[in-house]
Structures are given as C-alpha cells and as structure tokens.
Write a protein that holds these residues in place. Structure first.
Motif, PDB file in Angstrom:
ATOM      1  N   PHE A  12       0.872  -1.170   0.000  1.00 20.15           N
ATOM      2  CA  PHE A  12       0.000   0.000   0.000  1.00 20.15           C
ATOM      3  C   PHE A  12       0.910   1.220   0.000  1.00 20.15           C
ATOM      4  O   PHE A  12       1.703   1.390   0.937  1.00 20.15           O
ATOM      5  CB  PHE A  12      -0.888   0.025   1.253  1.00 20.15           C
ATOM      6  CG  PHE A  12      -1.958  -1.050   1.259  1.00 20.15           C
ATOM      7  CD1 PHE A  12      -3.087  -0.935   0.453  1.00 20.15           C
ATOM      8  CD2 PHE A  12      -1.836  -2.166   2.082  1.00 20.15           C
ATOM      9  CE1 PHE A  12      -4.080  -1.917   0.476  1.00 20.15           C
ATOM     10  CE2 PHE A  12      -2.822  -3.140   2.107  1.00 20.15           C
ATOM     11  CZ  PHE A  12      -3.950  -3.016   1.303  1.00 20.15           C
ATOM     12  N   ALA A  17       2.331  -4.846   2.940  1.00 20.96           N
ATOM     13  CA  ALA A  17       1.400  -5.391   3.938  1.00 20.96           C
ATOM     14  C   ALA A  17       1.524  -6.907   3.930  1.00 20.96           C
ATOM     15  O   ALA A  17       1.355  -7.573   4.952  1.00 20.96           O
ATOM     16  CB  ALA A  17      -0.023  -4.968   3.618  1.00 20.96           C
ATOM     17  N   ASN A  37      -1.437  -6.500  15.589  1.00 21.38           N
ATOM     18  CA  ASN A  37      -2.123  -5.502  14.756  1.00 21.38           C
ATOM     19  C   ASN A  37      -1.212  -5.102  13.600  1.00 21.38           C
ATOM     20  O   ASN A  37      -0.035  -4.830  13.791  1.00 21.38           O
ATOM     21  CB  ASN A  37      -2.446  -4.240  15.586  1.00 21.38           C
ATOM     22  CG  ASN A  37      -3.500  -4.492  16.644  1.00 21.38           C
ATOM     23  OD1 ASN A  37      -3.327  -4.136  17.800  1.00 21.38           O
ATOM     24  ND2 ASN A  37      -4.594  -5.118  16.265  1.00 21.38           N
ATOM     25  N   GLY A  38      -1.792  -5.090  12.408  1.00 25.05           N
ATOM     26  CA  GLY A  38      -1.024  -4.670  11.233  1.00 25.05           C
ATOM     27  C   GLY A  38      -0.152  -5.756  10.636  1.00 25.05           C
ATOM     28  O   GLY A  38       0.608  -5.496   9.693  1.00 25.05           O
ATOM     29  N   ALA A  39      -0.260  -6.988  11.132  1.00 21.14           N
ATOM     30  CA  ALA A  39       0.613  -8.073  10.643  1.00 21.14           C
ATOM     31  C   ALA A  39       0.271  -8.492   9.210  1.00 21.14           C
ATOM     32  O   ALA A  39       1.093  -9.085   8.519  1.00 21.14           O
ATOM     33  CB  ALA A  39       0.519  -9.285  11.568  1.00 21.14           C
ATOM     34  N   GLY A  40      -0.979  -8.220   8.781  1.00 20.94           N
ATOM     35  CA  GLY A  40      -1.349  -8.559   7.402  1.00 20.94           C
ATOM     36  C   GLY A  40      -2.486  -9.560   7.285  1.00 20.94           C
ATOM     37  O   GLY A  40      -2.822  -9.993   6.177  1.00 20.94           O
ATOM     38  N   LYS A  41      -3.146  -9.899   8.388  1.00 23.79           N
ATOM     39  CA  LYS A  41      -4.193 -10.934   8.379  1.00 23.79           C
ATOM     40  C   LYS A  41      -5.373 -10.536   7.483  1.00 23.79           C
ATOM     41  O   LYS A  41      -5.806 -11.309   6.634  1.00 23.79           O
ATOM     42  CB  LYS A  41      -4.683 -11.195   9.818  1.00 23.79           C
ATOM     43  CG  LYS A  41      -3.580 -11.582  10.780  1.00 23.79           C
ATOM     44  CD  LYS A  41      -4.081 -11.774  12.201  1.00 23.79           C
ATOM     45  CE  LYS A  41      -4.621 -10.530  12.854  1.00 23.79           C
ATOM     46  NZ  LYS A  41      -3.617  -9.462  13.114  1.00 23.79           N
ATOM     47  N   SER A  42      -5.891  -9.310   7.704  1.00 23.71           N
ATOM     48  CA  SER A  42      -7.057  -8.878   6.909  1.00 23.71           C
ATOM     49  C   SER A  42      -6.683  -8.750   5.441  1.00 23.71           C
ATOM     50  O   SER A  42      -7.491  -9.078   4.557  1.00 23.71           O
ATOM     51  CB  SER A  42      -7.571  -7.517   7.398  1.00 23.71           C
ATOM     52  OG  SER A  42      -7.973  -7.611   8.737  1.00 23.71           O
ATOM     53  N   THR A  43      -5.483  -8.284   5.172  1.00 24.37           N
ATOM     54  CA  THR A  43      -5.049  -8.128   3.783  1.00 24.37           C
ATOM     55  C   THR A  43      -4.977  -9.494   3.108  1.00 24.37           C
ATOM     56  O   THR A  43      -5.400  -9.657   1.962  1.00 24.37           O
ATOM     57  CB  THR A  43      -3.672  -7.421   3.740  1.00 24.37           C
ATOM     58  OG1 THR A  43      -3.768  -6.201   4.474  1.00 24.37           O
ATOM     59  CG2 THR A  43      -3.241  -7.133   2.319  1.00 24.37           C
ATOM     60  N   GLU A 153     -11.815 -11.708  12.211  1.00 21.13           N
ATOM     61  CA  GLU A 153     -12.282 -11.235  13.522  1.00 21.13           C
ATOM     62  C   GLU A 153     -13.798 -11.408  13.663  1.00 21.13           C
ATOM     63  O   GLU A 153     -14.541 -10.443  13.877  1.00 21.13           O
ATOM     64  CB  GLU A 153     -11.882  -9.777  13.727  1.00 21.13           C
ATOM     65  CG  GLU A 153     -10.383  -9.593  13.563  1.00 21.13           C
ATOM     66  CD  GLU A 153      -9.805  -8.553  14.492  1.00 21.13           C
ATOM     67  OE1 GLU A 153     -10.349  -8.387  15.600  1.00 21.13           O
ATOM     68  OE2 GLU A 153      -8.814  -7.938  14.113  1.00 21.13           O
ATOM     69  N   HIS A 186      -7.911 -12.069  17.966  1.00 22.81           N
ATOM     70  CA  HIS A 186      -6.875 -11.800  18.969  1.00 22.81           C
ATOM     71  C   HIS A 186      -7.195 -12.537  20.273  1.00 22.81           C
ATOM     72  O   HIS A 186      -6.385 -12.551  21.184  1.00 22.81           O
ATOM     73  CB  HIS A 186      -6.762 -10.293  19.221  1.00 22.81           C
ATOM     74  CG  HIS A 186      -6.237  -9.550  18.022  1.00 22.81           C
ATOM     75  ND1 HIS A 186      -4.931  -9.623  17.610  1.00 22.81           N
ATOM     76  CD2 HIS A 186      -6.854  -8.752  17.127  1.00 22.81           C
ATOM     77  CE1 HIS A 186      -4.763  -8.881  16.515  1.00 22.81           C
ATOM     78  NE2 HIS A 186      -5.919  -8.343  16.202  1.00 22.81           N
TER      79      HIS A 186
HETATM   80  N1  LIG Z   1      -6.440   0.109   2.393  1.00 25.04           N
HETATM   81  C1  LIG Z   1      -5.247   0.293   2.942  1.00 25.04           C
HETATM   82  N2  LIG Z   1      -4.496   1.375   2.642  1.00 25.04           N
HETATM   83  C2  LIG Z   1      -3.269   1.553   3.158  1.00 25.04           C
HETATM   84  N3  LIG Z   1      -2.689   0.692   4.025  1.00 25.04           N
HETATM   85  C3  LIG Z   1      -3.389  -0.397   4.376  1.00 25.04           C
HETATM   86  C4  LIG Z   1      -4.695  -0.658   3.852  1.00 25.04           C
HETATM   87  N4  LIG Z   1      -5.130  -1.839   4.371  1.00 25.04           N
HETATM   88  C5  LIG Z   1      -4.153  -2.282   5.182  1.00 25.04           C
HETATM   89  N5  LIG Z   1      -3.112  -1.422   5.191  1.00 25.04           N
HETATM   90  C6  LIG Z   1      -1.855  -1.583   5.934  1.00 25.04           C
HETATM   91  O1  LIG Z   1      -1.409  -2.909   5.711  1.00 25.04           O
HETATM   92  C7  LIG Z   1      -0.840  -3.462   6.902  1.00 25.04           C
HETATM   93  C8  LIG Z   1      -1.542  -4.759   7.250  1.00 25.04           C
HETATM   94  O2  LIG Z   1      -2.874  -4.446   7.644  1.00 25.04           O
HETATM   95  P1  LIG Z   1      -3.946  -5.547   7.978  1.00 25.04           P
HETATM   96  O3  LIG Z   1      -5.242  -4.847   8.202  1.00 25.04           O
HETATM   97  O4  LIG Z   1      -3.899  -6.601   6.953  1.00 25.04           O
HETATM   98  O5  LIG Z   1      -3.377  -6.139   9.356  1.00 25.04           O
HETATM   99  P2  LIG Z   1      -4.097  -7.101  10.423  1.00 25.04           P
HETATM  100  O6  LIG Z   1      -3.113  -8.154  10.758  1.00 25.04           O
HETATM  101  O7  LIG Z   1      -5.425  -7.526   9.911  1.00 25.04           O
HETATM  102  O8  LIG Z   1      -4.260  -6.121  11.654  1.00 25.04           O
HETATM  103  P3  LIG Z   1      -5.369  -6.052  12.836  1.00 25.04           P
HETATM  104  O9  LIG Z   1      -5.099  -7.186  13.758  1.00 25.04           O
HETATM  105  O10 LIG Z   1      -5.094  -4.724  13.459  1.00 25.04           O
HETATM  106  O11 LIG Z   1      -6.728  -6.113  12.179  1.00 25.04           O
HETATM  107  C9  LIG Z   1      -0.960  -2.388   7.974  1.00 25.04           C
HETATM  108  O12 LIG Z   1       0.266  -1.694   8.040  1.00 25.04           O
HETATM  109  C10 LIG Z   1      -2.059  -1.487   7.446  1.00 25.04           C
HETATM  110  O13 LIG Z   1      -1.885  -0.170   7.893  1.00 25.04           O
END
Ligand SMILES: Nc1ncnc2c1ncn2[C@@H]1O[C@H](COP(=O)(O)OP(=O)(O)OP(=O)(O)O)[C@@H](O)[C@H]1O
Length: 300
Positions: A12, A17, A37-43, A153, A186
């Motif tokens: 991004f 990510a 948080n931010g590890a990349g799971k949702s991505t 989640e 989590h």
């Molecule tokens: N649409 C977006 N635009 C810019 N950066 C993004 C976007 N979506 C995710 N990121 C970045 O990508 C990285 C991974 O985010 P992601 O949401 O996948 O993490 P996560 O493991 O699901 O976190 P959490 O446990 O907080 O939900 C983070 O640094 C986040 O800021």
C-alpha cells in the motif's frame, strides 16, 4: 479442495502489507490466523476473496487461478468488517441474495441460529445492534455451501455468551459438512479447541505454521537457578523468546522441545499454551531471537 498461495505480496503506497506469503490451505481443516495488529491478516483474507488486487504472487483453487475468477470465488466466502450496502436489507432478503449467488442456503440452520441468538429474521440489518449485525453475517457464512470460509475477527463485538454460542454452531456446521475455515482473532485461547492448525503472520510474512496439538513441543518456560537454566538452553541452542530474572532464579521461555527426563536438577519446564506461544513469539523478544536463530541457521 486445495488453496495454494504462492509468494503473495501486497504493498500500500509502497509499504508492504504482505511480503511473499506462501501457504497451502487443505480441505476440511480449521485454521487460526494470528499476528499482531497490522501483521497482514485482513489483507491476506481480502486478497484470497478477491477484494483487493495483490502486487505479486498467485492464489489457486484446485489448480485454477482463484483471482478474478467468478467460479472460484463462488466457492469462497469472506466475513470482514466491511459490507455497508446491507443496511437497508431485511435479514431474510440478505440470506436470499446469498442463496442466489452461492447456489444454496441452509435455512434450517439459519432458523436455529436466529432463534438461539434471539434475532428477528424480518428485522432490517441496519436496525440491529453491532453485535447482532455481525451474528447475522456469521449465520450467512455458515449457511452458504462454500468450500472456503474466511472469518476475519468474527467475534468482534460479540459478548462472551454469544462468542461461545457461535463457536458451538461453527463446530456443529463443520461436523455436518467439513469445509476449510480460516479464523483470525486476537482472543486466541477461545478458539484453541476449535482450530486444528495455526498460522502466525508477522510484518506481512509467515512467521510460524504448525498443528495446534504440537504447540507444547514448540516452546517451553524453564524455571530454575539462572546459571543452570542459561547453560542448559545455550547448550541445546534453544533460542530465547523471553527472560524474567527473579534474583538468582530465572524464568526463560525458549523455542524448541524440552525433554523432561533430560532437565538438570532444580529446573522445571512448563509447555506454553497456544495464546502464550503466539504472544511471546510475536513480542519484540521473539523477533530478536528469531533473527538470531536465522543468522545462525538454526531450525526450530
Ligand atoms: N487500504 C489500505 N491502505 C493503506 N494501508 C493499508 C490498507 N489496508 C491495510 N493497510 C496496511 O497494511 C498493513 C496490514 O494491515 P492488515 O489490516 O492486513 O493487518 P491485520 O493483521 O489484519 O491487523 P489487525 O489485527 O489490526 O486487524 C498495515 O500496516 C495497514 O496499515
């Protein structure tokens, strides 16, 4: 069913990510996807469900490209925090839409879940509390006939009673028709009994990937006289995840399997639970020790 993710990357604005993630998700396995948080799971989940375009790598479902492929995507269902168009729908209308798109719907299970969670099926989605909105979407997820269910989640906003009830329904639906399920949360301890396999992400990379029933072999907390414990761990090249000094005693969390019969006198070993292991592994101590083990080429 086999879902193969190869070297998947997503940046991004130039910031990674996901960084060359490779994983195989097997048929009928329930996975836990963990990481800070931010590890990349949702991505990762959004990429599998074709909601975002990866910067590199591939995802295949039974050998066919799963991205931008409607037939493959009909077999994959994602529940995450976004779905704003639902607000004006009744739940029954929403379920009918899902039935049309995914080619089936378990109305009997939906009715039982709505009754158990005390949600009116003719209610408008937008009129429900936040927790009930999530429950409505989880009901749809368990009732569509997909092969891969991605739950990002899923229990966010659910109270403790409803979380337990949801996991009971999930296991019941799975027993009725096994499918591949990936759950990120989590609150790891709550799903330790639900999942078979854990995947830990850290800074967009797969940090660990293991069968949950083997977690006790991945790390242990050693307690005893500091010099004896430190010498034992160093002699076996066990990377240190965490160290707590208590006067002349030390509590050392180490990666690797400890053989109780091999412990020096005065030293005890306690295996870590799943949540403890994930938390300690992804803490800054863990990163340092992983770096140390990678530098020295130690496989744990
Ligand atoms: N649409 C977006 N635009 C810019 N950066 C993004 C976007 N979506 C995710 N990121 C970045 O990508 C990285 C991974 O985010 P992601 O949401 O996948 O993490 P996560 O493991 O699901 O976190 P959490 O446990 O907080 O939900 C983070 O640094 C986040 O800021």
């Amino acid at each position: 069913m086999s879902l193969v993710i190869t070297n998947l990357s997503k940046t991004f604005d130039g910031v990674p990510a996901l960084d060359r993630v490779s994983l195989v998700l097997n048929d009928g396995v329930i996975y836990g996807l963990f990481g800070r948080n931010g590890a990349g799971k949702s991505t990762l989940m959004a990429a599998i469900a074709n909601r975002i375009v990866p910067s590199g790598g591939s995802i295949t479902l039974d050998g066919a490209n799963a991205l931008d492929n409607e037939r493959a995507q009909e077999r994959i269902y994602l529940v995450n925090e976004t779905l704003p168009f639902l607000m004006a729908h009744s739940l029954n209308g929403f379920f009918r839409d899902e039935e049309r798109f995914y080619g089936g719907f378990d109305w009997a299970l939906a009715a039982r879940m709505l009754a158990a969670f005390d949600i009116d099926p003719v209610a408008k989605y937008g009129s429900l509390s936040l927790g009930s909105r999530m429950i409505a979407r989880l009901i749809a997820a368990l009732c569509v006939p997909v092969d891969v269910l991605l739950l990002d989640e899923p229990v966010l906003g659910l109270d403790a009673v409803n979380r337990e009830l949801f996991y009971r329904f999930l296991l019941e639906a799975y027993a009725e028709r096994p499918r591949t399920i990936v759950i990120s949360t989590h609150i790891i301890d709550e799903i330790a009994h639900v999942i078979e396999h854990a995947i830990i992400l850290e800074e967009g990379q797969v940090f660990d990937d293991f069968a949950v029933d083997r977690v006790a072999r991945r790390a242990a907390e050693l307690t005893g006289p500091a010099d004896v414990v430190e010498e034992y761990a160093a002699g076996r090249w066990m990377p240190v995840m965490q160290r707590h000094s208590l006067g002349a005693m030390v509590e050392l969390t180490v990666r690797g399997e400890v053989d109780a019969a091999d412990l020096p006198e005065g030293v005890t070993a306690r295996p870590l639970g799943l949540q403890e292991y994930c938390v300690r592994l992804t803490s800054s101590y863990a990163q340092a020790s992983a770096e140390w083990s990678r530098r020295d080429g130690i496989e744990v």
